[in-house]
Design a protein around this motif. Structure first.
Motif, PDB file in Angstrom:
ATOM      1  N   SER A  32       0.876  -1.132   0.035  1.00 18.77           N
ATOM      2  CA  SER A  32      -0.067   0.276  -0.041  1.00 18.77           C
ATOM      3  C   SER A  32       0.827   1.411  -0.289  1.00 18.77           C
ATOM      4  O   SER A  32       1.952   1.161   0.696  1.00 18.77           O
ATOM      5  N   TYR A  33       0.255   2.204  -0.501  1.00 17.85           N
ATOM      6  CA  TYR A  33       1.216   3.385  -0.890  1.00 17.85           C
ATOM      7  C   TYR A  33       0.267   4.722  -0.196  1.00 17.85           C
ATOM      8  O   TYR A  33      -0.990   4.875  -1.022  1.00 17.85           O
TER       9      TYR A  33
ATOM     10  N   PRO B 272       4.775   4.342   2.804  1.00 21.19           N
ATOM     11  CA  PRO B 272       4.400   3.129   2.282  1.00 21.19           C
ATOM     12  C   PRO B 272       4.277   2.070   3.234  1.00 21.19           C
ATOM     13  O   PRO B 272       4.980   2.126   4.179  1.00 21.19           O
TER      14      PRO B 272
END
Length: 162
Positions: free
Chosen positions: A99-100, A104
């Motif tokens: 996920s960013y 992150p």
């Protein structure tokens, strides 16, 4: 006076649940077909959406989050293969989520899916989540490493397969 030798830091603990509204695209395909009703495959996914927390938490209010959960899947029944004759099916998967966000974060992930097949499309309800939280630390001279943030995702996704 900021920056003085005797400056005191006050740490605040906030436990909050954030809501992520997103649009997703996914690609599911069987790799090994044991029968028309039983397969092992992959599920490649990408989503983008707005994440927000119900209370004011720095960095978590209305930010864009990009999410990439990828799984090796086992399927039985509907959606196992294109030749499946079943109206209902189940799927389970293990994989990894990247996920960013403003930072992150990554974690091993698992998913469980129920599928209803109609003449035009397959409808699914997927529950997925991180198997362990991603933890972030700051180093304070008097206390050493102090956990400042812990993130662990849990997703409920409803979708349609074309």
């Amino acid at each position: 006076m900021p920056g003085s030798v005797n400056e005191t830091y006050r740490l605040k603990t906030v436990n909050a649940k954030a809501i992520h509204l997103a649009l997703s695209l996914g690609f599911d395909t069987p790799i090994l077909k044991f029968s028309p009703e039983h397969s092992v495959g992959i599920s490649l996914n990408a989503s983008a959406g707005i994440l927000g927390a119900p209370e004011k938490i720095d960095g978590f209010n209305t930010r864009l989050l990009l999410d990439f959960p990828e799984y090796v899947t086992w399927r039985y029944g509907a959606k196992a293969t294109k030749k499946s004759k079943k109206s209902f099916g189940v799927g389970a998967g293990l994989g990894y989520r990247a996920s960013y966000f403003f930072i992150p974060f990554r974690s091993p992930s698992a998913m469980l899916e129920g599928v209803y097949s109609s003449d035009k499309a397959d409808w699914f309800l997927r529950l997925s989540g991180d198997l362990r939280p991603t933890r972030f630390y700051n180093v304070y001279s008097s206390e050493g490493s102090v956990e400042v943030l812990s993130l662990q995702e849990l997703h409920v996704t409803m979708g349609k397969t074309f």
